[in-house]
Design a protein around this motif. Structure first.
Motif, PDB file in Angstrom:
ATOM      1  N   LEU A 253       0.768  -1.330   0.020  1.00  0.00           N
ATOM      2  CA  LEU A 253      -0.003  -0.041   0.126  1.00  0.00           C
ATOM      3  C   LEU A 253       0.916   1.301  -0.052  1.00  0.00           C
ATOM      4  CD1 LEU A 253      -2.673  -1.280   2.654  1.00  0.00           C
ATOM      5  CD2 LEU A 253      -2.958  -1.168   0.262  1.00  0.00           C
ATOM      6  N   VAL A 254       1.925   1.241   0.742  1.00  0.00           N
ATOM      7  CA  VAL A 254       2.715   2.313   1.154  1.00  0.00           C
ATOM      8  C   VAL A 254       4.191   1.962   1.177  1.00  0.00           C
ATOM      9  CG1 VAL A 254       3.302   4.417   2.406  1.00  0.00           C
ATOM     10  CG2 VAL A 254       1.006   3.758   2.263  1.00  0.00           C
ATOM     11  N   ILE A 255       5.035   2.561   0.213  1.00  0.00           N
ATOM     12  CA  ILE A 255       6.642   2.210   0.514  1.00  0.00           C
ATOM     13  C   ILE A 255       7.487   3.352   0.516  1.00  0.00           C
ATOM     14  CG2 ILE A 255       6.737   1.767  -1.825  1.00  0.00           C
ATOM     15  CD1 ILE A 255       8.927  -0.605  -1.243  1.00  0.00           C
ATOM     16  N   ASN A 256       8.099   3.710   1.522  1.00  0.00           N
ATOM     17  CA  ASN A 256       9.123   4.649   1.633  1.00  0.00           C
ATOM     18  C   ASN A 256       8.513   5.968   1.682  1.00  0.00           C
ATOM     19  OD1 ASN A 256      11.231   2.851   2.144  1.00  0.00           O
ATOM     20  ND2 ASN A 256      11.777   2.905  -0.448  1.00  0.00           N
ATOM     21  N   GLY A 257       7.061   5.781   2.373  1.00  0.00           N
ATOM     22  CA  GLY A 257       6.316   7.036   2.650  1.00  0.00           C
ATOM     23  C   GLY A 257       5.296   7.823   1.352  1.00  0.00           C
ATOM     24  N   GLU A 258       5.453   6.818   0.353  1.00  0.00           N
ATOM     25  CA  GLU A 258       4.701   7.248  -0.898  1.00  0.00           C
ATOM     26  C   GLU A 258       3.763   5.991  -1.134  1.00  0.00           C
ATOM     27  OE1 GLU A 258       5.038   9.815  -3.077  1.00  0.00           O
ATOM     28  OE2 GLU A 258       6.944  10.377  -1.580  1.00  0.00           O
ATOM     29  N   MET A 259       2.521   6.413  -1.724  1.00  0.00           N
ATOM     30  CA  MET A 259       1.587   5.386  -1.967  1.00  0.00           C
ATOM     31  C   MET A 259       1.843   4.639  -3.244  1.00  0.00           C
ATOM     32  SD  MET A 259      -2.597   5.961  -3.056  1.00  0.00           S
ATOM     33  CE  MET A 259      -3.096   6.837  -1.404  1.00  0.00           C
ATOM     34  N   ALA A 260       1.640   3.489  -3.224  1.00  0.00           N
ATOM     35  CA  ALA A 260       1.740   2.400  -4.259  1.00  0.00           C
ATOM     36  C   ALA A 260       1.091   2.958  -5.746  1.00  0.00           C
ATOM     37  CB  ALA A 260       1.313   1.040  -3.995  1.00  0.00           C
ATOM     38  N   PRO A 261       1.707   2.420  -6.601  1.00  0.00           N
ATOM     39  CA  PRO A 261       1.060   2.894  -7.969  1.00  0.00           C
ATOM     40  C   PRO A 261      -0.382   2.712  -7.943  1.00  0.00           C
ATOM     41  CG  PRO A 261       3.041   1.927  -8.427  1.00  0.00           C
ATOM     42  CD  PRO A 261       2.777   1.822  -6.953  1.00  0.00           C
ATOM     43  N   GLU A 262      -1.030   3.443  -8.647  1.00  0.00           N
ATOM     44  CA  GLU A 262      -2.673   3.379  -8.804  1.00  0.00           C
ATOM     45  C   GLU A 262      -3.128   2.244  -9.451  1.00  0.00           C
ATOM     46  OE1 GLU A 262      -6.585   5.778 -10.704  1.00  0.00           O
ATOM     47  OE2 GLU A 262      -4.491   6.654 -10.862  1.00  0.00           O
ATOM     48  N   GLU A 263      -2.080   1.530 -10.493  1.00  0.00           N
ATOM     49  CA  GLU A 263      -2.626   0.166 -11.161  1.00  0.00           C
ATOM     50  C   GLU A 263      -2.376  -0.615 -10.222  1.00  0.00           C
ATOM     51  OE1 GLU A 263      -0.317   2.728 -11.931  1.00  0.00           O
ATOM     52  OE2 GLU A 263       0.207   2.525 -14.234  1.00  0.00           O
ATOM     53  N   ASN A 264      -1.848  -0.585  -9.124  1.00  0.00           N
ATOM     54  CA  ASN A 264      -1.625  -1.849  -8.185  1.00  0.00           C
ATOM     55  C   ASN A 264      -2.734  -1.645  -7.008  1.00  0.00           C
ATOM     56  OD1 ASN A 264       0.676  -1.773  -9.695  1.00  0.00           O
ATOM     57  ND2 ASN A 264       2.149  -2.260  -8.018  1.00  0.00           N
ATOM     58  N   LEU A 265      -3.466  -0.802  -6.961  1.00  0.00           N
ATOM     59  CA  LEU A 265      -4.433  -0.325  -6.114  1.00  0.00           C
ATOM     60  C   LEU A 265      -5.681  -0.590  -6.667  1.00  0.00           C
ATOM     61  CD1 LEU A 265      -3.031   2.321  -3.881  1.00  0.00           C
ATOM     62  CD2 LEU A 265      -2.588   0.068  -3.730  1.00  0.00           C
ATOM     63  N   ARG A 266      -6.196  -1.114  -7.712  1.00  0.00           N
ATOM     64  CA  ARG A 266      -7.457  -1.393  -8.081  1.00  0.00           C
ATOM     65  C   ARG A 266      -8.233  -2.383  -7.448  1.00  0.00           C
ATOM     66  NH1 ARG A 266      -6.357  -3.727 -12.615  1.00  0.00           N
ATOM     67  NH2 ARG A 266      -8.515  -3.422 -13.703  1.00  0.00           N
ATOM     68  N   SER A 267      -9.202  -2.318  -7.233  1.00  0.00           N
ATOM     69  CA  SER A 267      -9.933  -3.189  -6.371  1.00  0.00           C
ATOM     70  C   SER A 267     -11.588  -2.838  -5.926  1.00  0.00           C
ATOM     71  CB  SER A 267      -9.208  -3.351  -4.862  1.00  0.00           C
ATOM     72  OG  SER A 267      -9.359  -2.175  -4.090  1.00  0.00           O
ATOM     73  N   GLY A 268     -12.068  -3.863  -5.361  1.00  0.00           N
ATOM     74  CA  GLY A 268     -13.454  -3.409  -5.085  1.00  0.00           C
ATOM     75  C   GLY A 268     -13.622  -2.866  -3.455  1.00  0.00           C
ATOM     76  N   LEU A 269     -14.944  -3.078  -3.108  1.00  0.00           N
ATOM     77  CA  LEU A 269     -15.138  -2.663  -1.651  1.00  0.00           C
ATOM     78  C   LEU A 269     -15.440  -3.886  -0.998  1.00  0.00           C
ATOM     79  CD1 LEU A 269     -17.669   0.512  -2.614  1.00  0.00           C
ATOM     80  CD2 LEU A 269     -15.193   0.514  -2.079  1.00  0.00           C
ATOM     81  N   ASN A 270     -14.537  -4.089   0.117  1.00  0.00           N
ATOM     82  CA  ASN A 270     -14.849  -5.378   0.964  1.00  0.00           C
ATOM     83  C   ASN A 270     -14.150  -5.043   2.284  1.00  0.00           C
ATOM     84  OD1 ASN A 270     -16.030  -7.621  -0.511  1.00  0.00           O
ATOM     85  ND2 ASN A 270     -14.643  -7.109  -1.897  1.00  0.00           N
ATOM     86  N   PRO A 271     -14.161  -5.723   3.265  1.00  0.00           N
ATOM     87  CA  PRO A 271     -13.459  -5.756   4.351  1.00  0.00           C
ATOM     88  C   PRO A 271     -11.905  -5.876   4.434  1.00  0.00           C
ATOM     89  CG  PRO A 271     -15.196  -7.200   4.872  1.00  0.00           C
ATOM     90  CD  PRO A 271     -15.281  -6.878   3.122  1.00  0.00           C
TER      91      PRO A 271
END
Length: 360
Positions: A253-271
């Motif tokens: 999700l976060v590495i060295n204070g930066e959010m991961a690339p948007e392409e890697n965070l594509r997802s739905g809504l879940n717990p």
């Protein structure tokens, strides 16, 4: 005799008609509900909004029970084109210089004071529980000020044979809090939580080595610094990882204070469940509720944003869905999304009553 039987027959017919009417209403209601659900699914799949379609597909495909809904109005090729788009390979390694573990704050005669992020340890136990709320979710962030208190709840003797609840790991290790950790083999949603889907490290020893590491592997080294961005299992040895596991798909999700690339965070809504670390060494343990009418859950982007808001330098997504649970001070503080009750899991990140730095 016949006159006495007649009223009973009339009562029986009345009861029978009432039951038939009730069943008819029930069937009609069920049919309407099915039509409404199918209509909603069709709108999500072919309503013209690519964002809504993508969000819907990810949401259902991230579950074990209702993933088939995406297949009703979309072809396998269409589903695959959504969930298997290329991601960015993160080659950066954790910059441990960004984390400087703080010494315990001295007692203040005027009472507890807020830390650099504005949070206060009111009772002085080194733990700060913060309720959180977003547009589609609610949850809790547990801030553990001393990172040496966080270890992996693990029972090496039962790995591959049976899993345990978060509560079990907390109690077994005489701890005060815990969250679910690694993913596990869960065919058709019937897994028993016994076999993790990645390698596990506990007290410096490795288990299930053949599982390797996934994108979501996270480890705590011998200096109590949380690391992400593992490129191979060799990093586990080179970085002196003492406690670690992962949810194979991740993502970071976060590495060295930066959010991961948007392409890697594509997802739905879940717990969701996640773990991270601030620049002062404090460990962040997050659980988010979902799959309820008033709160569907969070996306990976939501979770990354929450982590950054709480000061995370590094953070990774752990197993979620029906496994997402936080146990704190003798009780679960979030609602389980599982319809079959609290699920057994192979590992848990737990918070000990005391830190281990004085024992080094």
């Amino acid at each position: 005799m016949d006159e006495a039987i007649k009223p009973k027959r009339q009562i029986g017919r009345l009861i029978g008609k009432t039951l038939l009417r009730f069943l008819a209403v029930l069937l009609v209601t069920a049919a309407v509900l099915v039509v409404v659900i199918l209509g909603a699914v069709f709108v999500f799949c072919h309503g013209g909004s690519e964002t809504a379609r993508e969000k819907f597909v990810f949401t259902v495909k991230e579950t074990s029970a209702i993933g088939f809904l995406a297949d009703i109005f979309l072809s396998p090729e269409e589903v695959d084109a959504i969930i298997n788009r290329p991601v960015v390979q993160i080659e950066a390694q954790t910059d441990t210089s960004l984390v400087e573990i703080a010494e315990p704050a001295p007692a203040d005669a005027e009472g507890p004071v807020a830390d650099a992020w504005g949070y206060v340890d009111d009772d002085g136990d080194g733990l700060i529980l913060v309720p959180i709320r977003g547009g589609s979710y609610t949850g809790y962030m547990l801030i553990v000020l001393d990172p040496s208190r966080v270890v992996l709840g693990c029972d090496p003797g039962t790995i591959g044979h049976r899993g345990h609840s978060v509560e079990w790991y907390v109690n077994e290790m005489d701890a005060v809090a815990g969250i679910n950790a690694s993913g596990f083999e869960d065919k058709n949603g019937q897994g028993d939580g016994s076999t993790p889907d990645t390698m596990v490290v506990h007290e410096g020893l490795t288990y299930c080595n053949w599982k390797g590491i996934g994108n979501g592997w996270v480890g705590i080294d011998d200096e109590y610094k949380l690391r992400v961005g593992f490129q191979s299992a060799r990093d586990v040895i080179d970085w002196n990882i003492q406690e670690g596991c992962g949810f194979a798909p991740g993502p970071i999700l976060v590495i060295n204070g930066e959010m991961a690339p948007e392409e890697n965070l594509r997802s739905g809504l879940n717990p969701r469940t996640a773990i991270g670390q601030r620049s002062d060494g404090a460990i962040l343990m997050l659980v988010i509720e979902g799959r309820q009418p008033s709160r569907l859950g969070a996306s990976y982007t939501d979770v990354a944003e929450v982590m950054l808001r709480f000061g995370a330098v590094n953070a990774v997504n752990l197993d979620g869905g029906s496994s997402s649970m936080m146990y704190y001070n003798g009780e679960y503080i979030n609602n389980s999304a599982s319809v079959i009750g609290i699920r057994p899991i192979p590992t848990s990140f737990v918070v000990l009553k005391e830190g281990r730095r004085g024992n080094d």
